[in-house]
Scaffold this motif. Structure first.
Motif, PDB file in Angstrom:
ATOM      1  N   LYS A 406       0.826  -1.208   0.000  1.00  0.00           N
ATOM      2  CA  LYS A 406       0.000   0.000   0.000  1.00  0.00           C
ATOM      3  C   LYS A 406       0.861   1.259   0.000  1.00  0.00           C
ATOM      4  O   LYS A 406       0.497   2.269  -0.592  1.00  0.00           O
ATOM      5  N   THR A 407       2.000   1.149   0.702  1.00  0.00           N
ATOM      6  CA  THR A 407       2.805   2.353   0.879  1.00  0.00           C
ATOM      7  C   THR A 407       3.270   2.936  -0.458  1.00  0.00           C
ATOM      8  O   THR A 407       3.245   4.154  -0.652  1.00  0.00           O
ATOM      9  N   VAL A 408       3.674   2.079  -1.359  1.00  0.00           N
ATOM     10  CA  VAL A 408       4.155   2.558  -2.663  1.00  0.00           C
ATOM     11  C   VAL A 408       3.061   3.340  -3.376  1.00  0.00           C
ATOM     12  O   VAL A 408       3.295   4.414  -3.944  1.00  0.00           O
ATOM     13  N   GLN A 436       9.093   4.581  10.254  1.00  0.00           N
ATOM     14  CA  GLN A 436       9.276   3.598   9.188  1.00  0.00           C
ATOM     15  C   GLN A 436       8.724   4.127   7.861  1.00  0.00           C
ATOM     16  O   GLN A 436       9.339   3.960   6.814  1.00  0.00           O
ATOM     17  N   HIS A 437       7.567   4.767   7.935  1.00  0.00           N
ATOM     18  CA  HIS A 437       7.006   5.344   6.716  1.00  0.00           C
ATOM     19  C   HIS A 437       7.927   6.412   6.150  1.00  0.00           C
ATOM     20  O   HIS A 437       8.127   6.513   4.953  1.00  0.00           O
ATOM     21  N   PHE A 438       8.477   7.193   7.074  1.00  0.00           N
ATOM     22  CA  PHE A 438       9.367   8.252   6.621  1.00  0.00           C
ATOM     23  C   PHE A 438      10.539   7.649   5.852  1.00  0.00           C
ATOM     24  O   PHE A 438      10.882   8.104   4.758  1.00  0.00           O
ATOM     25  N   VAL A 519      -3.960   8.479   5.616  1.00  0.00           N
ATOM     26  CA  VAL A 519      -4.075   8.044   7.006  1.00  0.00           C
ATOM     27  C   VAL A 519      -3.868   6.541   7.038  1.00  0.00           C
ATOM     28  O   VAL A 519      -4.611   5.798   6.418  1.00  0.00           O
ATOM     29  N   ASP A 520      -2.855   6.110   7.776  1.00  0.00           N
ATOM     30  CA  ASP A 520      -2.557   4.680   7.792  1.00  0.00           C
ATOM     31  C   ASP A 520      -3.154   4.043   9.036  1.00  0.00           C
ATOM     32  O   ASP A 520      -3.018   4.563  10.135  1.00  0.00           O
ATOM     33  N   GLU A 521      -3.770   2.885   8.838  1.00  0.00           N
ATOM     34  CA  GLU A 521      -4.202   2.051   9.951  1.00  0.00           C
ATOM     35  C   GLU A 521      -5.099   2.754  10.953  1.00  0.00           C
ATOM     36  O   GLU A 521      -4.963   2.593  12.144  1.00  0.00           O
TER      37      GLU A 521
HETATM   38 MG    MG Z   1       1.792  -0.559   5.792  1.00  0.00          MG
END
Ligand code: MG
Ligand code: ADP
Length: 815
Positions: A406-408, A436-438, A519-521
């Motif tokens: 999803k992040t990509v 981690q996202h950063f 917005v994640d999770e």
């Molecule tokens: Mg993720």
């Protein structure tokens, strides 16, 4: 309808004549008043009177506990109150004012008012404050709540037999004469034994531990018994049957479909059934039909008052089912109308920010990735980009298994927004994940990020961008000064993509030109957050991402305000994670297995038991477990510990050491649940696994199996309950998150699935989410109505709009 004050006046007059000694009526004044109040309440038609009525506590009198002086005063107050009800009535009478149609009430008034439905249940005869307190635990406060307090099922006692026809084992009903009933010893305890008979024979009935029933069964009374019959010494015996004297009333406990209510301690089934019958009979007439007639006809739904009656005391199975369908429809329909209303509000009331997506840039981005996007990723990316280009704000939920990438996809959207001059915000639920996202967003965009930095300047696409992109990480752990510096730069428009936790970005950042929020999770990015952003002057596109697999039917219902995208495919080469649940005795072999994996160069997670909600307690438990493991179990391995009480810097240090392979085992509280990505980790060991929900266990499992090695998930459960056992069996067998979620739904029921209460959505009690047809019907009707009259302003929708407001009341102050 007038308040019937005659008997009350008489009693109060008598009471004052007798010197306030509580002797005017047998059984005391309180009992009399309560009974009177329950009836009177139904005929009170103005809010003013209702307030007074309640202030006087007529519905819950305490006369017996007052002293003489207080009694005198109280009775005087009641006289005054009764006086005022007369005035109120005569004030109502004068000719109607010009231009106003007189509201003539030709038939019974309570039907039109419905007001007494909002009275507390203590206003009912026979409902004491103590009983009300028990009902309160079940979420029942008012008479309306009671009407909607549906039985969880019915016993079918509708088949009536003659005694000669009785068979063993099945549930049956007889109508008979009591020949004899007496207290007797049954299995050493006092119970009741009765002999009853009809024209075809006699039969014995026994009730264990219930000597009082003997008193209620006078000889020669007509009685109805419902229950199972067993064979004792060759003869039929009713064992603890439901019983009820055959009088002039409708049967409540026997001889029909008998409701079973979910009760708390101290509420007795017979008592509640009787009360429910009275309430249903008396008050259902006041319930307003809020569905427009044409809709009701089109969908073939029974009328609401009938549905309520039949849901409690159905005539037969068909009527019961029709009732359920109607009530379930209401729940789903109102839910849909509510979510559509929200969506409309944020999409239409303020224009969004169309983002033009430059194709060359996007192609360059995709080409820069070290892998091919999966077909599912491509499809979803297309959906996102087409949303971004529209002038109305995107509201999209992106679902995708852990590791589905999803992040990509989110990063591509952030890049598109930044390239057309807008800012993007990426919010994570925890600081670890924010970091981690950063690092992964930086890496994806630059492909050369090493360390996690506070800020990165990306020039990779500079040929295609008018200026280099600037990313910043905003976490609580930064010094005040650097936090402020970042905030200032976000405000000045100098930072294009800001990554941090929900809370930080939400509260402390003033943006310059916010175009997209990812917005994640977090399951609901609710109205509250939207309006907070609105107040800052933005109506950005919003993408909510979740790895919690939500069955499509449920997603459509609960998240009808969001459009749905699903990445339903994992990148190629991923292996399924071998999952086993182990009992206490297998702990040693679990540890041995873990050691072996580490010896082969792999890494492992150990999740500590879910101790309590408190972070401090969890942290302490994790520290203790970490020490035990380091000393006693894995003295030769390198262990790290992570819990919610560590500062972000400390957490990051530990994570970094784990990711770089310096640590073998990461001991953690359940905080690592989401998102952590360490491909070399192949073992996930979860303590007290039976205490986690299936979705959560699936999340834990998703932490491993991210690389090319075979991975393992070991679930330790000491003494699982039956449900716990079923869950563990399921997760052993099923790898697919969506399928697991469906199963979880079946085990737990929709109400508990996400705790709709918590998410600020109305409760679903009658609706089954497996009932897809009804769900689709409710959704289609909601959409149709919404298109026709979005504000529910038309006269024929007035009652509906009130009902909607009532049902959604709890939803206004949500997440
Ligand atoms: Mg993720
Ligand atoms: P999640 O959906 O759980 O957030 P991530 O976005 O963290 O998943 O992706 C998990 C891992 O898979 C990352 O290391 C990412 O780089 C990688 N990945 C993403 N898409 C692909 C793909 N199409 N092919 C191969 N690996 C991919």
């Amino acid at each position: 309808m007038a308040l019937n004050v005659g008997p009350l006046l008489k009693v109060l007059e008598l009471e004052s004549a007798k010197g306030y000694a509580d002797t005017a009526v047998i059984g005391g004044l309180d009992k009399f008043l309560r009974r009177w109040a329950a009836q009177a309440a139904a005929s009170i038609t103005t809010p003013r009177l209702m307030t007074q009525f309640r202030r006087l506590r007529l519905d819950d009198p305490r006369y017996a506990s007052l002293n003489q002086q207080q009694r005198q005063k109280w009775i005087a107050d009641i006289f005054a109150f009764l006086e005022s009800t007369k005035e109120e009535k005569s004030a109502e009478k004068p000719a109607p004012r010009k231009g106003v149609t007189p509201r003539r009430r030709t038939v019974a008034a309570p039907k039109a008012t419905g007001q007494s439905l909002d009275l507390p249940i203590t206003s009912l005869q026979g409902v004491s404050t103590a009983m009300a307190a028990k009902f309160k635990k079940l979420g029942v406060n008012t008479i309306r709540d009671l009407l909607y307090f549906f039985p969880h099922r019915h016993l079918d006692y509708s088949r009536t037999n003659y005694i000669s026809e009785l068979g063993e084992g099945e549930e049956q009903t007889i109508t008979a004469n009591v020949w004899q009933a007496q207290v007797t010893r049954l299995g050493g305890r006092r119970g009741t034994e009765a002999i009853v008979g009809d024209e075809t024979g006699n039969v014995r009935a026994v009730w264990f531990n219930n000597p009082y029933i003997a008193r209620s069964l006078p000889t020669n009374a007509r009685v109805v018994l419902s229950g199972r019959v067993r064979l004792f010494g060759g003869r039929h015996v009713f064992e603890s049957p439901e019983w009820e004297l055959l009088e002039d009333k409708e049967l409540v406990h026997t001889g029909r479909l008998v409701p079973l209510y979910s009760l708390t301690q101290g509420l007795k089934p017979r008592q509640v059934r009787k009360l429910m019958k009275q309430v249903v009979d008396r008050f259902t007439g006041q319930v307003a039909e809020f569905l427009p007639l044409n809709l009701r006809k089109r969908c073939n739904l029974v009328e609401l008052p009938r549905a309520i009656v039949q849901a409690h005391y159905p005539e037969d199975e068909t009527a019961k089912n029709d009732a359920r369908v109607r009530l379930a429809f209401d729940e789903l329909f109102l839910l849909q109308l509510g979510v559509l209303g929200r969506k409309h509000e944020w999409q239409e009331s303020q224009p969004g920010t169309p983002v033009s997506v430059e194709k060359r840039l996007l192609d360059a981005f995709i080409k820069s990735l070290p892998f091919e996007l999966t077909a599912a990723q491509q499809k979803v990316l297309k959906e996102l980009l087409s949303d971004l280009e529209k002038p109305r704000a995107m509201s999209r939920l992106l679902q995708g298994e852990v590791g589905s990438g999803k992040t990509v996809v989110a990063t591509a959207a952030l890049l598109a927004a930044a390239a057309s001059g807008y800012q993007g915000a990426f919010m994570a639920p925890t600081e670890i994940l924010a970091e981690q996202h950063f690092s992964s967003v930086s890496e994806i965009l630059s492909r050369n990020a090493g360390e996690v930095l506070e800020e990165e300047n990306l020039r990779r696409f500079s040929g295609l961008l008018s200026k280099p992109l600037t990313l910043a990480l905003l976490i609580g752990d930064l010094s005040q000064a650097s936090k402020q510096a970042i905030q200032r730069r976000v405000g000045g428009g100098d930072i294009d993509i800001i990554i941090g936790t929900h809370a930080l970005i939400q509260k402390e950042v003033g943006f310059n030109k916010l175009g997209l929020v990812v917005v994640d999770e977090q399951h609901r990015f609710g109205v509250a957050q939207r309006s907070a952003l609105r107040q800052k002057g933005f109506n950005p596109h919003v993408l909510v991402m979740t790895a919690t697999p939500i069955p499509r039917t449920l997603a459509l219902t609960l998240y009808g305000d969001l459009d749905l995208s699903v990445i339903d495919e994992l990148p190629p080469g991923r292996q399924s994670v071998k999952t086993r649940w182990l009992k206490q005795a297998q702990r040693a072999s679990a540890y041995a297995f873990l050691k072996k994996q580490v010896a082969e160069g792999r890494q492992a997670f150990i999740i500590c038991p879910l101790v309590e909600e408190s972070e401090a307690i969890q942290a302490r438990a994790a520290v203790a477990e970490y020490e035990r493991l380091s000393r006693e179990v894995f003295p030769d391995l390198k262990l790290g510990l992570i819990h919610g009480r560590l500062s972000a810097v400390e957490k990051d240090k530990v994570m970094h050491r784990f990711r770089s392979g310096e640590l073998d085992v990461l001991v953690s509280t359940p905080v690592v649940e989401v998102g952590i990505d360490v491909p070399n980790a192949t073992v996930m060991l979860v303590e007290s696994a039976d205490r986690f929900g299936l979705s959560q266990l699936h999340q834990f499992r998703g932490r491993v199996g991210r690389g090319s090695q075979q991975s393992y998930c070991m679930l330790l459960a000491e003494n699982p309950s039956e449900i716990g056992r079923q869950r563990l069996d399921l997760i052993e067998k099923i790898q697919d998150g969506f399928q697991l979620a469906e199963e979880d739904l079946k085990l737990r029921g929709p109400g508990e699935f996400f705790g709709t209460r918590q998410s600020g959505l109305p409760d679903l009690r009658m609706a089954r989410l497996s009932d897809i047809k009804l769900l689709e019907l409710a959704r289609a009707e909601a959409i149709r109505l919404f298109e026709q009259d979005p504000g529910l302003k038309q006269a024929e929708h007035k009652l509906l709009s009130e009902e909607l407001a009532r049902v959604w009341q709890a939803g206004t102050e949500l997440t």
